[in-house]
Motif scaffolding. Structure first.
Motif, mmCIF file in Angstrom:
data_model
loop_
_atom_site.group_PDB
_atom_site.id
_atom_site.type_symbol
_atom_site.label_atom_id
_atom_site.label_comp_id
_atom_site.label_asym_id
_atom_site.label_seq_id
_atom_site.Cartn_x
_atom_site.Cartn_y
_atom_site.Cartn_z
ATOM 1 N N TYR A 1 -2.902 3.530 1.938
ATOM 2 C CA TYR A 1 -1.781 4.920 1.748
ATOM 3 C C TYR A 1 -1.418 5.052 3.300
ATOM 4 C CZ TYR A 1 -0.100 9.440 0.911
ATOM 5 O OH TYR A 1 0.576 10.739 0.908
ATOM 6 N N GLU A 2 -2.025 5.340 4.364
ATOM 7 C CA GLU A 2 -1.740 5.419 5.593
ATOM 8 C C GLU A 2 -0.698 4.422 5.984
ATOM 9 O OE1 GLU A 2 -1.915 8.246 7.299
ATOM 10 O OE2 GLU A 2 -2.884 9.238 5.769
ATOM 11 N N ASP B 1 -0.198 -3.029 -1.929
ATOM 12 C CA ASP B 1 0.989 -3.537 -3.012
ATOM 13 C C ASP B 1 1.135 -2.676 -4.061
ATOM 14 O OD1 ASP B 1 0.930 -5.814 -1.611
ATOM 15 O OD2 ASP B 1 -0.287 -6.985 -3.016
ATOM 16 N N ASN B 2 0.185 -1.992 -4.779
ATOM 17 C CA ASN B 2 0.314 -0.994 -5.876
ATOM 18 C C ASN B 2 1.562 0.131 -5.398
ATOM 19 O OD1 ASN B 2 -0.498 0.650 -8.222
ATOM 20 N ND2 ASN B 2 -1.715 -1.004 -8.672
ATOM 21 N N LEU B 3 0.921 0.739 -3.856
ATOM 22 C CA LEU B 3 1.932 1.885 -3.659
ATOM 23 C C LEU B 3 3.368 1.391 -3.453
ATOM 24 C CD1 LEU B 3 -0.723 3.328 -1.271
ATOM 25 C CD2 LEU B 3 0.213 4.426 -3.284
ATOM 26 N N LYS B 4 3.355 0.155 -2.695
ATOM 27 C CA LYS B 4 4.754 -0.436 -2.545
ATOM 28 C C LYS B 4 5.757 -0.508 -3.701
ATOM 29 C CE LYS B 4 3.949 -2.508 2.054
ATOM 30 N NZ LYS B 4 3.942 -3.773 2.676
ATOM 31 N N VAL B 5 4.741 -1.347 -4.706
ATOM 32 C CA VAL B 5 5.700 -1.312 -6.186
ATOM 33 C C VAL B 5 5.856 -0.050 -6.562
ATOM 34 C CG1 VAL B 5 5.208 -1.921 -8.595
ATOM 35 C CG2 VAL B 5 4.324 -3.466 -6.654
ATOM 36 N N GLN B 6 5.418 0.994 -6.553
ATOM 37 C CA GLN B 6 5.890 2.439 -7.006
ATOM 38 C C GLN B 6 7.081 2.660 -6.093
ATOM 39 O OE1 GLN B 6 4.393 4.323 -9.617
ATOM 40 N NE2 GLN B 6 6.585 5.309 -9.004
ATOM 41 N N VAL B 7 7.066 2.511 -4.847
ATOM 42 C CA VAL B 7 8.209 2.961 -4.089
ATOM 43 C C VAL B 7 9.489 2.012 -4.543
ATOM 44 C CG1 VAL B 7 9.134 2.689 -1.708
ATOM 45 C CG2 VAL B 7 6.937 3.354 -1.835
ATOM 46 N N SER C 1 5.791 10.284 -6.470
ATOM 47 C CA SER C 1 5.750 10.442 -5.270
ATOM 48 C C SER C 1 4.423 9.367 -4.781
ATOM 49 C CB SER C 1 5.317 11.816 -4.695
ATOM 50 O OG SER C 1 4.220 12.151 -5.374
ATOM 51 N N LEU C 2 4.416 9.317 -3.772
ATOM 52 C CA LEU C 2 3.256 8.133 -3.011
ATOM 53 C C LEU C 2 1.756 9.035 -3.412
ATOM 54 C CD1 LEU C 2 4.376 6.257 -0.106
ATOM 55 C CD2 LEU C 2 3.936 5.318 -2.245
ATOM 56 N N SER C 3 2.027 10.410 -2.998
ATOM 57 C CA SER C 3 0.662 11.162 -3.359
ATOM 58 C C SER C 3 0.122 11.395 -4.810
ATOM 59 C CB SER C 3 0.978 12.672 -2.594
ATOM 60 O OG SER C 3 1.875 13.315 -3.068
ATOM 61 N N GLU C 4 1.233 11.330 -5.673
ATOM 62 C CA GLU C 4 0.893 11.279 -6.836
ATOM 63 C C GLU C 4 0.183 10.045 -7.481
ATOM 64 O OE1 GLU C 4 3.878 13.180 -10.011
ATOM 65 O OE2 GLU C 4 4.965 12.789 -8.036
ATOM 66 N N LYS C 5 1.026 8.733 -6.971
ATOM 67 C CA LYS C 5 0.193 7.326 -7.111
ATOM 68 C C LYS C 5 -1.126 7.577 -6.615
ATOM 69 C CE LYS C 5 0.517 3.374 -8.635
ATOM 70 N NZ LYS C 5 0.684 3.093 -10.004
ATOM 71 N N ARG C 6 -1.252 8.279 -5.455
ATOM 72 C CA ARG C 6 -2.828 7.852 -4.988
ATOM 73 C C ARG C 6 -3.602 8.574 -5.619
ATOM 74 N NH1 ARG C 6 -3.813 10.651 1.019
ATOM 75 N NH2 ARG C 6 -2.946 12.140 -0.113
ATOM 76 N N ILE C 7 -3.378 9.851 -6.319
ATOM 77 C CA ILE C 7 -4.108 10.389 -7.230
ATOM 78 C C ILE C 7 -4.280 9.599 -8.471
ATOM 79 C CG2 ILE C 7 -4.234 12.418 -8.791
ATOM 80 C CD1 ILE C 7 -2.664 14.021 -6.669
ATOM 81 N N VAL D 1 1.133 2.192 4.114
ATOM 82 C CA VAL D 1 2.390 2.484 3.810
ATOM 83 C C VAL D 1 3.324 3.312 4.250
ATOM 84 C CG1 VAL D 1 3.535 2.842 1.314
ATOM 85 C CG2 VAL D 1 1.625 1.511 1.431
ATOM 86 N N ILE D 2 2.617 4.711 4.285
ATOM 87 C CA ILE D 2 3.386 5.735 5.255
ATOM 88 C C ILE D 2 3.821 5.463 6.450
ATOM 89 C CG2 ILE D 2 3.202 8.198 6.087
ATOM 90 C CD1 ILE D 2 3.421 8.162 3.023
ATOM 91 N N GLN D 3 2.910 4.563 7.339
ATOM 92 C CA GLN D 3 3.475 4.396 8.500
ATOM 93 C C GLN D 3 4.493 3.372 8.295
ATOM 94 O OE1 GLN D 3 2.267 5.288 11.651
ATOM 95 N NE2 GLN D 3 3.827 3.748 12.445
ATOM 96 N N GLU D 4 4.448 2.285 7.669
ATOM 97 C CA GLU D 4 5.529 1.312 7.437
ATOM 98 C C GLU D 4 6.756 1.953 6.995
ATOM 99 O OE1 GLU D 4 4.372 -2.138 5.100
ATOM 100 O OE2 GLU D 4 2.462 -2.148 6.291
#
Length: 81
Positions: free
Chosen positions: A60-61, A10-16, A27-33, A63-66
């Motif tokens: 992370y994987e 959810d956190n990663l999708k909110v960032q998108v 970026s998603l990679s920055e958010k992952r950090i 969200v990238i896949q979706e």
């Protein structure tokens, strides 16, 4: 609940979605950090840190896949071709 796959997904999708709204783009990679730093600050034990980190990678994987239909590495290879 912090540390679950659902929380990180959810956190990663909110960032998108925030990126599409015209705010500062992260970026998603920055958010992952950033989320990894949160894990380091909130985990109460090495085992909990490992579990949270594993859940973050799964999210992370996922969200990238979706979003893109593949892993980041596959997408990068396609861009180079």
């Amino acid at each position: 609940m912090f540390g679950t796959v659902e929380f990180f997904t959810d956190n990663l999708k909110v960032q998108v979605m925030y990126n599409f709204s015209g705010g500062d783009t992260v970026s998603l990679s920055e958010k992952r950090i950033k989320l990894t730093r949160e894990i380091n600050g909130q985990a109460k034990s090495p085992a909990e840190k490992e579990a949270f980190s594993r859940n973050l990678e799964i999210a992370y994987e996922r969200v990238i896949q979706e979003m893109f239909g593949g892993t980041e590495e596959v997408l990068f290879e396609k861009e180079l071709s």
